[in-house]
Enzyme design. Structure first.
Site, PDB file in Angstrom:
ATOM      1  N   TYR A  59       9.864 -12.020   8.463  1.00 21.67           N
ATOM      2  CA  TYR A  59       9.220 -11.825   7.151  1.00 21.67           C
ATOM      3  C   TYR A  59       9.982 -12.586   6.076  1.00 21.67           C
ATOM      4  O   TYR A  59      11.180 -12.394   5.890  1.00 21.67           O
ATOM      5  CB  TYR A  59       9.161 -10.342   6.775  1.00 21.67           C
ATOM      6  CG  TYR A  59       8.163  -9.523   7.597  1.00 21.67           C
ATOM      7  CD1 TYR A  59       7.247 -10.126   8.451  1.00 21.67           C
ATOM      8  CD2 TYR A  59       8.130  -8.143   7.489  1.00 21.67           C
ATOM      9  CE1 TYR A  59       6.346  -9.373   9.183  1.00 21.67           C
ATOM     10  CE2 TYR A  59       7.219  -7.377   8.219  1.00 21.67           C
ATOM     11  CZ  TYR A  59       6.337  -8.008   9.071  1.00 21.67           C
ATOM     12  OH  TYR A  59       5.444  -7.256   9.802  1.00 21.67           O
TER      13      TYR A  59
HETATM   14  N1  NAP Z   1       3.219  -6.006  13.481  1.00 22.12           N
HETATM   15  C1  NAP Z   1       2.496  -6.896  12.841  1.00 22.12           C
HETATM   16  O1  NAP Z   1       2.046  -7.886  13.418  1.00 22.12           O
HETATM   17  C2  NAP Z   1       2.224  -6.695  11.368  1.00 22.12           C
HETATM   18  C3  NAP Z   1       1.277  -7.516  10.726  1.00 22.12           C
HETATM   19  C4  NAP Z   1       1.013  -7.288   9.373  1.00 22.12           C
HETATM   20  C5  NAP Z   1       1.688  -6.280   8.687  1.00 22.12           C
HETATM   21  N2  NAP Z   1       2.629  -5.520   9.330  1.00 22.12           N
HETATM   22  C6  NAP Z   1       3.363  -4.440   8.624  1.00 22.12           C
HETATM   23  O2  NAP Z   1       2.421  -3.599   7.974  1.00 22.12           O
HETATM   24  C7  NAP Z   1       2.721  -3.516   6.575  1.00 22.12           C
HETATM   25  C8  NAP Z   1       1.427  -3.301   5.800  1.00 22.12           C
HETATM   26  O3  NAP Z   1       0.522  -4.369   6.074  1.00 22.12           O
HETATM   27  P1  NAP Z   1      -0.369  -4.961   4.914  1.00 22.12           P
HETATM   28  O4  NAP Z   1       0.499  -5.320   3.753  1.00 22.12           O
HETATM   29  O5  NAP Z   1      -1.225  -6.004   5.514  1.00 22.12           O
HETATM   30  O6  NAP Z   1      -1.218  -3.656   4.525  1.00 22.12           O
HETATM   31  P2  NAP Z   1      -2.597  -3.488   3.712  1.00 22.12           P
HETATM   32  O7  NAP Z   1      -2.542  -2.084   3.188  1.00 22.12           O
HETATM   33  O8  NAP Z   1      -3.761  -3.847   4.551  1.00 22.12           O
HETATM   34  O9  NAP Z   1      -2.525  -4.542   2.520  1.00 22.12           O
HETATM   35  C9  NAP Z   1      -1.585  -4.356   1.504  1.00 22.12           C
HETATM   36  C10 NAP Z   1      -1.943  -5.265   0.315  1.00 22.12           C
HETATM   37  O10 NAP Z   1      -3.171  -4.843  -0.261  1.00 22.12           O
HETATM   38  C11 NAP Z   1      -3.077  -4.892  -1.688  1.00 22.12           C
HETATM   39  N3  NAP Z   1      -3.130  -3.483  -2.161  1.00 22.12           N
HETATM   40  C12 NAP Z   1      -2.463  -2.412  -1.630  1.00 22.12           C
HETATM   41  N4  NAP Z   1      -2.777  -1.289  -2.304  1.00 22.12           N
HETATM   42  C13 NAP Z   1      -3.658  -1.626  -3.259  1.00 22.12           C
HETATM   43  C14 NAP Z   1      -4.323  -0.878  -4.256  1.00 22.12           C
HETATM   44  N5  NAP Z   1      -4.134   0.438  -4.382  1.00 22.12           N
HETATM   45  N6  NAP Z   1      -5.160  -1.558  -5.087  1.00 22.12           N
HETATM   46  C15 NAP Z   1      -5.355  -2.896  -4.949  1.00 22.12           C
HETATM   47  N7  NAP Z   1      -4.727  -3.651  -4.029  1.00 22.12           N
HETATM   48  C16 NAP Z   1      -3.888  -3.024  -3.177  1.00 22.12           C
HETATM   49  C17 NAP Z   1      -1.737  -5.560  -1.984  1.00 22.12           C
HETATM   50  O11 NAP Z   1      -1.879  -6.978  -1.940  1.00 22.12           O
HETATM   51  P3  NAP Z   1      -2.266  -7.891  -3.200  1.00 22.12           P
HETATM   52  O12 NAP Z   1      -1.627  -7.294  -4.410  1.00 22.12           O
HETATM   53  O13 NAP Z   1      -1.754  -9.241  -2.847  1.00 22.12           O
HETATM   54  O14 NAP Z   1      -3.741  -7.844  -3.258  1.00 22.12           O
HETATM   55  C18 NAP Z   1      -0.912  -5.169  -0.776  1.00 22.12           C
HETATM   56  O15 NAP Z   1       0.198  -6.008  -0.551  1.00 22.12           O
HETATM   57  C19 NAP Z   1       3.466  -4.822   6.266  1.00 22.12           C
HETATM   58  O16 NAP Z   1       4.293  -4.724   5.118  1.00 22.12           O
HETATM   59  C20 NAP Z   1       4.305  -4.967   7.532  1.00 22.12           C
HETATM   60  O17 NAP Z   1       5.448  -4.128   7.444  1.00 22.12           O
HETATM   61  C21 NAP Z   1       2.889  -5.716  10.659  1.00 22.12           C
END
Ligand code: NAP
Length: 367
Positions: A59
């Site tokens: 990351y």
């Molecule tokens: N194992 C794997 O392959 C893998 C892959 C991906 C992620 N992960 C893990 O999973 C975690 C979460 O994944 P993700 O970040 O993709 O989760 P997600 O919940 O699908 O997306 C989070 C993003 O959505 C937006 N957001 C979140 N809450 C919001 C709200 N209340 N209102 C408006 N926009 C909102 C923000 O981005 P913006 O502000 O840019 O819109 C935020 O960074 C990562 O940090 C990582 O630790 C693992």
């Protein structure tokens, strides 16, 4: 924030149902948070009572691990914090053994992660992605060695085929190695494919499913509209060839529209309804929250503080129902009738789980 803790897999490790994802720690990828904001996200989560942090060596070029380690140290939280990190992705372009799941890379990667995190052990060490090459035996034996060496406490998998996960768990059980306690996969209203293979795998083998991208990278917050420009990660990555970021599809817009209607009736935000729905699906141990702003995280941390009306849940289940491809299509009621000779064979009563080693006292979703 709901401060219940679940045990991870069959371990004695207690983790928050809402974990903090740190993939947004650092601006290197063009859609993350600067250091001050990342620290505020960390503090908001810790202050709310959360204990489960997810990062990876890949990351933001190692920044995520480095900052997470610093923030934990600043507040002397190492004993309280459950730190999950991952290996697989290459740390040195041009060197094929600085990536993948072979022994040489795992042993290189673990020391590099420990150094960046500023700690002498990792609570949950996760194989990030199948490399299409390394036998499960090699990876699982190496991870068991790391448990015995005291460098890691527990073992997890992420983004692997179901057959590989099954073999990894079987060989660990057979050899007396540390088993897989957690499997981290994408799961949300717009990505339910894991229900066919991985949720039953987790329930049968004591592996807690930990969810990534529960909001479909922000799509389920409702801030993107068809045909319009939005603001956030999915807009920055519009046109990306990474399958995880291709979310603007007709099917997904239908799901977003129903989610909007359901959230309105529930009197909640779309994001909190989407998170509540996924956290309460069978087999789900923890949901990893992602955020770039503190107000997003504060709102999301309240996502488990209410119960969604079953009629509204049913509407979300229906609009997001995944296709059932072969062979799963072959396991339906018609085939079962051919297997049982037409006799009605109901579900086992609660508590009767002779073939499933789930700890006493654990209920649905607590694997
Ligand atoms: N194992 C794997 O392959 C893998 C892959 C991906 C992620 N992960 C893990 O999973 C975690 C979460 O994944 P993700 O970040 O993709 O989760 P997600 O919940 O699908 O997306 C989070 C993003 O959505 C937006 N957001 C979140 N809450 C919001 C709200 N209340 N209102 C408006 N926009 C909102 C923000 O981005 P913006 O502000 O840019 O819109 C935020 O960074 C990562 O940090 C990582 O630790 C693992």
């Amino acid at each position: 924030m709901n401060t219940d803790y679940y045990t991870l897999g069959r371990t004695g490790l207690r983790v928050s149902r809402l974990a903090l994802g740190t993939m947004t720690f650092g601006t290197d990828w063009g859609w993350g948070a600067d250091k001050e904001t990342a620290r505020a996200l960390f503090n908001a989560y810790a202050d709310a009572g959360g204990n489960f942090y997810d990062t990876a060596d890949g990351y933001t070029g190692g920044i995520s691990e480095t900052w997470l380690g610093e923030f934990i140290a600043e507040r002397s939280l190492r004993d309280r914090a459950v730190v999950a990190t991952k290996f697989t992705f290459n740390g040195e372009p041009g060197n094929p053994n600085a990536g993948g799941n072979g022994r040489k890379n795992i042993l290189r990667a673990v020391d590099a992660s420990l150094k960046r995190l500023g700690t002498d052990y990792i609570d949950l060490y996760i194989l990030h992605c199948w490399d299409r090459l390394t036998p499960a035996e090699e990876a699982m034996r190496t991870l068991d060695d790391l448990v015995r060496a005291g460098k890691i406490r527990h073992v997890g998998l992420s983004d692997v085929p179901g057959w590989y996960a099954g073999r990894a768990q079987a060989v660990a059980e057979l050899r007396g190695w540390e088993p897989v306690s957690s499997i981290q996969l994408e799961y949300s209203l717009v990505q339910r494919n894991i229900e066919h293979e991985f949720v039953p795998f987790g329930a049968a083998h004591g592996v807690g499913v930990t969810v990534w991208s529960p909001l479909g990278s922000g799509l389920l917050s409702g801030k993107y509209k068809p045909g319009a420009q939005g603001q956030g990660r999915l807009e920055t990555l519009r046109g990306s060839t990474n399958p995880g970021f291709q979310k603007f599809t007709e099917r997904n817009w239908r799901i977003v529209a129903e989610l909007e209607a359901v959230a309105k009736e529930a009197g909640r935000s779309m994001a909190s309804v989407a998170l509540n729905w996924v956290a309460n699906r069978p087999g789900i141990a923890s949901v990893i929250l992602g955020a770039t702003k503190v107000d997003q995280l504060q709102a999301n941390l309240a996502a488990l503080d209410f119960t969604l009306d079953p009629a509204l849940t049913a509407r979300l289940d229906e609009v997001s129902r995944p296709d059932t491809p072969f062979p799963y299509s072959f396991f339906g009621d018609e085939t079962q009738g051919m297997i049982t000779g037409g006799a009605a064979v109901g579900d086992k009563p609660d508590g009767y789980r002779a073939n499933v080693r789930i700890p006493a006292g654990a209920g649905a979703g607590v694997t």
